[in-house]
Design a protein around this motif. Structure first.
Motif, short mmCIF file in Angstrom:
data_model
loop_
_atom_site.label_atom_id
_atom_site.label_comp_id
_atom_site.label_asym_id
_atom_site.label_seq_id
_atom_site.Cartn_x
_atom_site.Cartn_y
_atom_site.Cartn_z
N LEU A 139 0.82 -1.21 0.00
CA LEU A 139 0.00 0.00 0.00
C LEU A 139 0.86 1.26 0.00
CD1 LEU A 139 -2.78 1.36 0.27
CD2 LEU A 139 -2.57 1.08 2.75
N VAL A 140 1.88 1.28 0.83
CA VAL A 140 2.75 2.45 0.92
C VAL A 140 3.57 2.60 -0.35
CG1 VAL A 140 4.76 3.40 2.11
CG2 VAL A 140 2.84 2.49 3.42
N ARG A 192 6.34 11.16 4.82
CA ARG A 192 5.76 10.10 5.64
C ARG A 192 4.40 10.52 6.18
NH1 ARG A 192 11.11 9.82 5.68
NH2 ARG A 192 12.21 7.83 6.04
N ALA A 193 4.28 11.78 6.59
CA ALA A 193 3.01 12.28 7.12
C ALA A 193 1.93 12.27 6.05
CB ALA A 193 3.19 13.69 7.68
N GLN A 194 2.29 12.64 4.82
CA GLN A 194 1.31 12.65 3.73
C GLN A 194 0.87 11.23 3.38
OE1 GLN A 194 3.77 14.86 1.00
NE2 GLN A 194 2.61 16.77 1.34
N THR A 219 -1.16 4.70 10.62
CA THR A 219 -0.58 5.62 11.60
C THR A 219 0.78 6.10 11.12
OG1 THR A 219 0.58 3.90 12.84
CG2 THR A 219 -1.72 4.35 13.46
N LYS A 220 1.22 7.25 11.63
CA LYS A 220 2.52 7.78 11.26
C LYS A 220 3.64 6.83 11.69
CE LYS A 220 1.25 12.68 11.32
NZ LYS A 220 1.52 14.02 11.91
N SER A 263 7.87 2.98 9.98
CA SER A 263 8.49 1.66 10.03
C SER A 263 8.54 1.01 8.65
CB SER A 263 7.72 0.77 11.00
OG SER A 263 8.22 -0.55 10.99
N LEU A 264 7.44 1.13 7.91
CA LEU A 264 7.37 0.54 6.57
C LEU A 264 8.34 1.23 5.62
CD1 LEU A 264 3.49 0.26 6.38
CD2 LEU A 264 5.06 -1.67 6.55
N VAL A 265 8.38 2.55 5.68
CA VAL A 265 9.28 3.31 4.82
C VAL A 265 10.73 2.96 5.13
CG1 VAL A 265 10.16 5.64 4.34
CG2 VAL A 265 7.69 5.21 4.35
N ALA A 266 11.05 2.76 6.41
CA ALA A 266 12.42 2.39 6.78
C ALA A 266 12.84 1.11 6.07
CB ALA A 266 12.52 2.23 8.29
#
Length: 401
Positions: A20-21, A35-37, A45-46, A51-54
Motif C-alpha cells: 500500500l505504501v 511520511r506524514a502525507q 498511523t505515522k 516503520s514501513l518506509v524504513a
C-alpha cells in the motif's frame, strides 16, 4: 469466544501495508510524498508508515529526496520516491530486430539499443546469444550510472507458457515449443527474467507509461499483427493466454495462406511485409524499406498509397469485428501502424464506419506516443509492478546493498 490471532496474520497485514505504501509512492508522480502525507493518504498511523518506509529505504526500493513542510508547525518531512538507482532490463525479440532498454523504477528509459537481425527460422540459441550481447550493453550502462539491476522482462512475438521459459508458438519466427532459458541473460538478478508476449507487453507499456485509458485495444504492427486487450486497467489474456490475436482474424476468406496455417488473416493484408510487397518496396533492411515506403507516400506514388489504403481497410474490418465482440471503445495503434498513422487513418476510419458505424469515435483511435519503446517499457514494467505489488517478497529475495 474470539479466535486468537495467528502470528502469520500480523505478517500478512505488514505485507499488504508495504504494498500500500509503495504503491502510493509510485502513483504520486508530480510530488514526493512525505511520511506524514502517506499516513494521511493511506489511513495508516505515522508510526506504522515510518516503520514501513524504513524497510523500503533500506531495501533500496525507495529513496529520500528534499525537505517538505506539511504545515505551519513541526519539522519539515523528507520526500519519498521510487529509487532511480534500481532498474529492470526490458528486452525484445522480433522477426527482424532485437532490442533492449534499461528502465528505472519510476519508468524512465535510461538506455536503449536495437539492432536489425533476421531472426525468422534462426535457432533460438543463436538469437539468444546475440541478445545476450545487447543485454551486456544494458548492464554496462547500468553500472556506469550506478544502477542495480533487479531483473528483466523479455517479450517475443508469440505465445509463451505460464512458467515463463518457453515459447509455445511463434509462427513468424518458425518457433514451436522452444525453451529459451531467459534467466541466463541476467545472471544474478534477484528477480530473474519474465517471458511475455510482445503485443501484451506493448499494451501494458501503453497503459502504465503512455497515458493509456483503463479500457482499450492496443494494435501492434510488425511483420505480424498483434493485439493487447486492456480492461479495467488490467491485461486480459483469456483462459489459455492467447486472447488478442488480432492478426489472425479472417478478413478475406479467399485470401492468401497465413503463417498460422489459416487463410485470409489480417496479417496477410496489413502486416509489415504485406504492405512492403504491395507497395513494390525493394528488398533491404527494415530501416531502408520503411524509409522508401515513407518517401513513396510523401511523393503520392499510387502503389504505395493503395497498399496503405488497403491495409487500413483490412485493419478496419478486423477492428469492427473485435469492437463488436468485446465492446472496445478505444484503439491505440503501435508499430508500423503508428509510423503510417497519417496515411492509414483515413481508410481505417472509413472501413470502421462502413462495418461498425458509430461504434468507435474517431477521437478514440489514437497513435501510441511511446514509438518503439512501448514493448520494452511494458516488458520491464511487468517486473516493476510485481515488486510494487509484492515488495515483501522482494525484501526476502534481495540482498542488494
Amino acid at each position: 469466544m474470539n479466535e486468537p490471532t495467528a502470528p502469520g496474520r500480523v505478517g500478512d497485514v505488514r505485507r499488504r501495508n508495504l504494498s500500500l505504501v509503495l504503491d502510493s509512492i509510485a502513483k504520486t508522480v508530480d510530488a514526493k510524498p512525505s511520511r506524514a502525507q502517506l499516513a494521511a493518504g493511506t489511513g495508516l498511523t505515522k508510526a506504522a508508515v515510518s516503520s514501513l518506509v524504513a524497510d523500503l529505504v533500506e531495501s533500496g526500493l525507495v529513496s529520500e529526496v528534499g525537505l517538505y513542510r506539511d504545515g505551519e508547525r513541526g519539522r519539515p518531512g523528507q520526500g519519498l520516491e521510487l529509487n532511480s538507482r534500481r532498474g529492470v532490463v526490458g528486452m525484445e525479440i522480433n522477426v527482424d530486430y532485437l532490442a533492449v532498454g534499461l528502465v528505472d523504477l519510476a519508468g524512465n528509459l535510461r538506455f536503449h539499443a536495437a539492432v536489425e537481425s533476421r531472426n525468422r527460422g534462426m535457432p533460438p540459441a543463436q538469437v539468444m546469444k546475440q541478445l545476450a550481447g545487447l543485454a551486456a550493453e544494458a548492464k554496462a550502462a547500468a553500472a556506469a550510472e550506478d544502477i542495480a539491476i533487479l531483473g528483466g522482462g523479455l517479450a517475443v512475438p508469440g505465445l509463451v507458457n505460464g512458467k515463463g521459459d518457453t515459447v509455445l508458438s511463434a509462427p513468424n519466427l518458425h518457433w514451436e515449443d522452444e525453451q529459451l532459458h531467459p534467466q541466463s541473460l541476467l545472471e544474478g538478478a534477484p528477480l530473474g527474467v519474465k517471458l511475455s508476449n510482445e503485443a501484451n507487453s506493448a499494451a501494458l507499456g501503453e497503459l502504465w507509461y503512455g497515458g493509456g485509458r483503463p479500457d482499450f485495444l492496443y494494435v501492434s504492427g510488425e511483420v505480424g499483427v498483434g493485439g493487447g486487450i486492456i480492461i479495467g486497467s488490467e491485461l486480459y489474456t483469456g483462459p489459455g493466454g492467447s486472447a488478442g490475436e488480432l492478426g489472425h482474424i479472417v478478413v478475406h476468406p479467399e485470401g492468401p495462406h497465413c503463417s498460422c496455417g489459416g487463410w485470409g488473416c489480417l496479417e496477410t493484408f496489413a502486416g509489415q511485409e504485406a504492405i512492403f510487397e504491395a507497395a513494390g518496396v525493394a528488398e533491404g533492411t527494415l530501416g531502408e524499406r520503411t524509409g522508401l515506403l515513407l518517401a513513396a507516400l510523401a511523393a503520392q506514388e499510387p502503389a504505395a498509397e493503395k497498399a496503405v489504403h488497403d491495409a487500413g481497410r483490412s485493419l478496419g474490418v478486423a477492428l469492427a469485428s473485435a469492437s463488436r465482440l468485446m465492446d472496445i471503445e478505444a484503439v491505440v495503434l503501435g508499430g508500423h501502424f503508428a509510423v503510417l498513422g497519417e496515411w492509414i487513418r483515413p481508410s481505417l476510419l472509413e472501413s470502421l464506419e462502413r462495418y461498425a458505424p458509430g461504434l468507435l469515435a474517431p477521437e478514440n483511435l489514437t497513435v501510441s506516443r511511446l514509438e518503439h519503446s512501448g514493448t520494452l517499457l511494458g516488458a520491464a514494467g511487468q517486473v516493476i509492478r510485481s515488486v510494487i505489488e509484492s515488495p515483501f517478497e522482494f525484501l526476502l529475495a534481495s540482498k542488494l546493498a
